[in-house]
Design a protein around this motif. Structure first.
Motif, mmCIF file in Angstrom:
data_model
loop_
_atom_site.group_PDB
_atom_site.id
_atom_site.type_symbol
_atom_site.label_atom_id
_atom_site.label_comp_id
_atom_site.label_asym_id
_atom_site.label_seq_id
_atom_site.Cartn_x
_atom_site.Cartn_y
_atom_site.Cartn_z
ATOM 1 N N UNK A 123 0.820 -1.199 0.000
ATOM 2 C CA UNK A 123 0.000 0.000 0.000
ATOM 3 C C UNK A 123 0.858 1.256 0.000
ATOM 4 N N UNK A 124 0.257 2.361 -0.393
ATOM 5 C CA UNK A 124 0.946 3.641 -0.400
ATOM 6 C C UNK A 124 0.615 4.433 0.851
ATOM 7 N N UNK A 125 1.579 5.128 1.383
ATOM 8 C CA UNK A 125 1.343 5.937 2.570
ATOM 9 C C UNK A 125 0.654 7.253 2.233
ATOM 10 N N UNK A 126 0.978 7.818 1.068
ATOM 11 C CA UNK A 126 0.402 9.120 0.742
ATOM 12 C C UNK A 126 -1.049 8.974 0.292
ATOM 13 N N UNK A 127 -1.905 9.863 0.776
ATOM 14 C CA UNK A 127 -3.319 9.855 0.423
ATOM 15 C C UNK A 127 -3.576 11.047 -0.488
ATOM 16 N N UNK A 128 -4.116 10.818 -1.670
ATOM 17 C CA UNK A 128 -4.327 11.895 -2.627
ATOM 18 C C UNK A 128 -5.548 12.717 -2.245
ATOM 19 N N UNK A 153 -13.507 12.206 -2.130
ATOM 20 C CA UNK A 153 -14.511 12.105 -3.193
ATOM 21 C C UNK A 153 -14.764 10.638 -3.544
ATOM 22 N N UNK A 154 -13.700 9.839 -3.534
ATOM 23 C CA UNK A 154 -13.849 8.418 -3.855
ATOM 24 C C UNK A 154 -14.681 7.704 -2.793
ATOM 25 N N UNK A 155 -14.434 8.020 -1.521
ATOM 26 C CA UNK A 155 -15.191 7.385 -0.452
ATOM 27 C C UNK A 155 -16.665 7.759 -0.513
ATOM 28 N N UNK A 156 -16.945 8.989 -0.849
ATOM 29 C CA UNK A 156 -18.340 9.430 -1.008
ATOM 30 C C UNK A 156 -18.987 8.679 -2.172
ATOM 31 N N UNK A 157 -18.239 8.515 -3.263
ATOM 32 C CA UNK A 157 -18.762 7.782 -4.420
ATOM 33 C C UNK A 157 -19.047 6.332 -4.059
ATOM 34 N N UNK A 158 -18.200 5.748 -3.198
ATOM 35 C CA UNK A 158 -18.426 4.374 -2.776
ATOM 36 C C UNK A 158 -19.713 4.222 -1.989
ATOM 37 N N UNK A 159 -19.989 5.166 -1.096
ATOM 38 C CA UNK A 159 -21.231 5.121 -0.316
ATOM 39 C C UNK A 159 -22.453 5.291 -1.214
ATOM 40 N N UNK A 218 -18.476 -0.743 -0.675
ATOM 41 C CA UNK A 218 -18.205 0.690 -0.777
ATOM 42 C C UNK A 218 -16.736 0.938 -1.114
ATOM 43 N N UNK A 219 -15.830 0.169 -0.514
ATOM 44 C CA UNK A 219 -14.407 0.284 -0.836
ATOM 45 C C UNK A 219 -14.159 0.005 -2.319
ATOM 46 N N UNK A 220 -14.805 -1.045 -2.820
ATOM 47 C CA UNK A 220 -14.594 -1.426 -4.219
ATOM 48 C C UNK A 220 -14.988 -0.297 -5.161
ATOM 49 N N UNK A 221 -16.124 0.328 -4.899
ATOM 50 C CA UNK A 221 -16.584 1.369 -5.813
ATOM 51 C C UNK A 221 -15.878 2.695 -5.569
ATOM 52 N N UNK A 222 -15.325 2.888 -4.390
ATOM 53 C CA UNK A 222 -14.440 4.032 -4.183
ATOM 54 C C UNK A 222 -13.183 3.844 -5.022
ATOM 55 N N UNK A 223 -12.682 2.617 -5.064
ATOM 56 C CA UNK A 223 -11.524 2.292 -5.898
ATOM 57 C C UNK A 223 -11.846 2.541 -7.368
ATOM 58 N N UNK A 224 -13.023 2.098 -7.777
ATOM 59 C CA UNK A 224 -13.429 2.269 -9.176
ATOM 60 C C UNK A 224 -13.495 3.757 -9.540
#
Length: 818
Positions: free
Chosen positions: A104-109, A114-120, A164-170
């Protein structure tokens, strides 16, 4: 010119060209010059070929892929793969095998939120769509298939987070220029405030290093990774990174990007019904395999938000995004029933606190700990206890026999109105899949009786022990006995045998070096003393490829007809395998438990190969009905479902697992001629476009078995790796030496007397004779024996050695002792 007449009796080596009576000198000179020229050309050609061979060999030695030879003329035709060469290969690898994972990467973009909101939002949209999706008919095979999966409330809640994680990734990958350049992004193991709320920092779990008994969910077994290694409701481990069509979650596709052939087509063409018995082993081998499998694996299925089943072959406008039905071709035999697809719902996604490829969830512990008997969480275990005398709950019949406690849930896929009217219900057990087939529920009953029997004996010897101590000590013994049976009786059959493998109709034992795998990797139980190779660095988590493919090998050995055998053994009754599914009601009848056990021990398995019984391919979860053909509920094809499950989980193709195991990697179908028999290979060639497209399950079950084993090299490798991890990575392994939790050396010697035959003898209703090794057929060196003669552990060594305590008393100011 004279000519010799060639007849049927003429030697095949005799020249067939005309033989001339004379030659002129000119002709002889010309012929001599031609021969000289031909010799020169041949010499040049041979030198060139030799150089090419040397270069090719040198290249092959340095080629990490170790390709199989293309020269079919040199392939050795054999029914088995020689064991010696496989042992050399095993010695060249580091075991357990290293998992290939992405960090995994330490830096969070800045796009994370926005991705987490999209996942929900995607999760809410899924819920909305599934409100219109009809549930499966409660009387359908597909309903029973979905109910055959264990599914807890905790798993349902976790799977929603995973979705939700999967679609945040997407979403995150969708706004990037190149999908495959992105690496999985993790939230610093739950310590980053930018991550989802369920990944927020939580107090580290406090583990008591002196705890004598296992936790129910496997936590605190590994003190370094107390909430991850071997713990229930965590993601499956992966030996190779997932191979999804889109890199995120879409089921595996062909290497060219086009869809793979339908799993049903592969099943029909490659895994045809063919009946070939293996007279060495009994169906009890498959029964124990399934019981053990349910102790260490339980894939969570996708369900609606309210827990209802999902229908995928109905109105496509309201199809769930979790649908992945098996397509049925117009030429398929099922097409005459107007069936165009077979119901299939994807396994639920598991949360990982990362944005990356989809993972699946194991709902039970990865340890052989009896969770199949007790459940994998404390609430389940408590629901099965009486809290008196250390006992598990049972149901007592009118003739005073004990059965499993009963379930009144009429929507469990097992209970039926006609049986309910007779006062007969399906059963409750530590694992929700117990009722799936009659053999499995019988094994559950045997071990619940074993627990209560042990608790009774321990109570007699230690009347001062309370309910909790009696329960936990009996539970600890049950787990130890399950471990011993697995590594002493079951694994030697899978990984190769020595004295267990006998030549029938002979007095001598066949000396096959197959047990060298068990000894070489210290998998065999100790003869005496302790096993001291536990390592907290070894991850015992069940591998996705093991649960989804390798440990489903047993499906190929299940026969279509199962024997039920009464005490006189002269009038066997044969039952179609599918009629034993979700039909445990025979256990209510006196004498049926013993008939079921005798039948399993005296029915031969099918040979382990690429062929399957038609019962598994056409009648799974089918229930006999009086309805007309037009409305007939056709059974499912288990082989198709196995293949589809592997694609659903993104398992890389078969050839990549051969490379993972260090086996020769085929680059063309013809390369597989040394690995597979001709017919299975020709069937595979007729379906798949390239060797890289071959599904792991189909390829591995089609391999020739290793000498002295029932499995081919690829499944042997994956199963060896997993069972090493289960033993070496279990701090509570029964032979481990830890002062506060281990058995004494004398107690271990008694546990090593455990056999599955002894456990069955002690807990059957009225079974007097049995073969000592019940996973093998009775016969030479395994004749029927009186149950009283089967060695069994002596629990007297569990009696507390309490010395009389001296209590001080005061008399005339002088302290004395009684």
């Amino acid at each position: 010119m004279a000519e010799t007449q060639v007849q049927e009796t003429t030697s095949l080596l005799r020249p067939s060209q005309p033989q001339y009576v004379f030659e002129s000198s000119i002709a002889r000179a010309r012929k001599r010059r031609v021969k000289q020229f031909q010799c020169c050309v041949c010499t040049i050609f041979l030198v060139g070929v030799t150089a090419a061979v040397v270069i090719t060999v040198a290249y092959s030695i340095n080629d990490n892929d170790n390709p199989i030879s293309n020269d079919n003329s040199t392939a050795i035709e054999s029914d088995v793969v020689p064991l010696e060469s496989f042992l050399v290969l095993l010695n060249s690898r580091n075991w357990p095998l290293n998992d290939e994972i992405s960090n995994g990467l330490d830096n969070i973009t800045t796009d994370i939120q926005d991705a987490l909101i999209a996942g929900k939002k995607a999760l809410s949209e899924k819920d909305r769509m599934e409100t219109y999706n009809p549930s499966l008919s409660i009387d359908s095979p597909s309903y029973r298939h979905q109910k055959a999966f264990s599914f807890s409330e905790k798993a349902r809640n976790l799977s929603r987070k995973g979705y939700a994680e999967e679609y945040a990734t997407r979403y995150l990958y969708g706004i990037q220029n190149d999908l495959y350049e992105l690496t999985k992004i993790c939230f610093n193991d739950g310590t980053d405030e930018s991550g989802p709320d369920y990944c927020s920092p939580t107090p580290s779990e406090s583990c008591n290093v002196y705890q004598k008994y296992r936790s129910y969910d496997g936590s605190c077994n590994n003190l370094r990774h107390s909430a991850l290694f071997g713990v229930a409701n965590t993601p499956f481990r992966r030996g190779l990174p997932a191979d999804y069509a889109d890199g995120i979650s879409q089921p595996r596709a062909s290497r060219s990007g086009t869809p793979l052939p339908s799993a049903r087509v592969v099943s029909i063409e490659v895994h045809r019904p063919y009946y070939r018995e293996d007279l060495k082993f009994s169906v009890m081998l498959a029964v124990w395999g399934q019981f053990l499998d349910h102790d260490i694996t339980a894939t969570a299925p996708s369900r609606k938000n309210n827990g209802d089943t999902i229908s995928c072959c109905g109105n496509q406008a309201y199809s769930s995004p979790e649908c992945f039905p098996v397509l049925v071709e117009p030429s398929d035999p099922l097409a005459k029933y107007n069936i165009s697809c077979m119901e299939f719902v994807r396994s639920a996604p598991s949360p990982t606190c990362c944005l990356g490829p989809r993972e699946q969830m194991n709902q039970v512990t990865s340890f052989i700990d009896g969770s199949v008997v007790y459940g994998a969480d404390e609430s389940k275990a408590q629901s099965l206890r009486t809290f008196e005398g250390g006992f598990l709950k049972t149901y007592v019949t009118k003739d005073n026999r004990t059965l499993l406690p009963i379930s009144h849930d009429m929507a469990d896929g097992c209970n039926r109105d006609d049986e309910r009217e007779r006062g007969r219900y399906c059963f409750l057990a530590g694992d929700d899949r117990a009722n799936e087939n009659l053999h499995l529920v019988t094994m559950h009953l045997i071990w619940v009786r074993q627990h209560n029997r042990l608790a009774t004996q321990l109570s007699t010897m230690n009347p001062h022990w309370n309910d909790e101590i009696l329960f936990q000590e009996a539970r600890r013994l049950v787990g130890a006995q399950m471990q011993h049976i697995t590594y002493n009786e079951f694994l030697p059959i899978l990984l190769g045998m020595s004295w267990l493998l006998r030549k029938f109709n002979r007095d001598s034992v066949a000396c096959v070096p197959g047990d060298r795998i068990m000894k070489q990797f210290q998998l065999s139980p100790q003869q005496y003393g302790y096993f001291n190779k536990y390592s907290d660095h070894i991850d015992p988590n069940i591998a996705n490829e093991f649960a989804t493919a390798a440990f489903r090998f047993a499906h190929t050995i299940i026969p279509g007809l199962i024997k039920l055998l009464a005490n006189d053994s002269t009038s066997p009754e044969y039952v179609q395998m599918h009629k034993m599914l979700f039909d445990p009601f025979a256990l209510y009848d006196e004498g049926e438990l013993d008939r079921i056990l005798r039948g399993a021990m005296n029915t031969s398995i099918e040979a382990s190969d690429s062929y399957f019984s038609n019962e598994l391919k056409s009648h799974m979860f089918e229930r006999d009905t009086k309805q007309t053909n037009e409305s007939k509920k056709c059974g499912l094809d288990l082989v198709s479902l196995n293949i589809q499950r592997g694609r659903d989980h993104g398992l890389p193709g078969y050839v990549f697992w051969r490379k993972k195991c260090g086996l020769a990697v085929p680059h063309t179908f013809d390369n597989l001629r040394e690995v597979m028999d001709r017919d299975p290979l020709e069937n595979i060639k007729s379906v798949y476009r390239t060797v890289e497209d071959i599904d792991l399950y189909s390829g591995a079950v089609s391999e020739k078995p290793l000498e002295g084993s029932i499995l081919g090299p690829t499944f042997t490798c994956l199963i060896l790796d997993q069972f090493m991890r289960i033993k070496y990575g279990d701090r509570f392994w029964y032979e481990n030496s830890c002062n506060w939790q281990s058995f004494t050396g004398e107690q271990l010697n008694e546990i090593r007397k455990t056999t599955l035959s002894g456990v069955i003898c002690d807990n059957a209703d009225d079974l007097s004779y049995i073969q000592p090794r019940v996973m093998e057929r009775s016969g030479n060196k395994n004749e029927y024996t009186n149950c009283a003669s089967i060695p069994k552990p002596n629990l007297k060594l569990w009696q507390d050695k309490l010395n009389r305590l001296r209590v001080p008393t005061t008399k005339l100011n002088v302290i004395t002792f009684k």
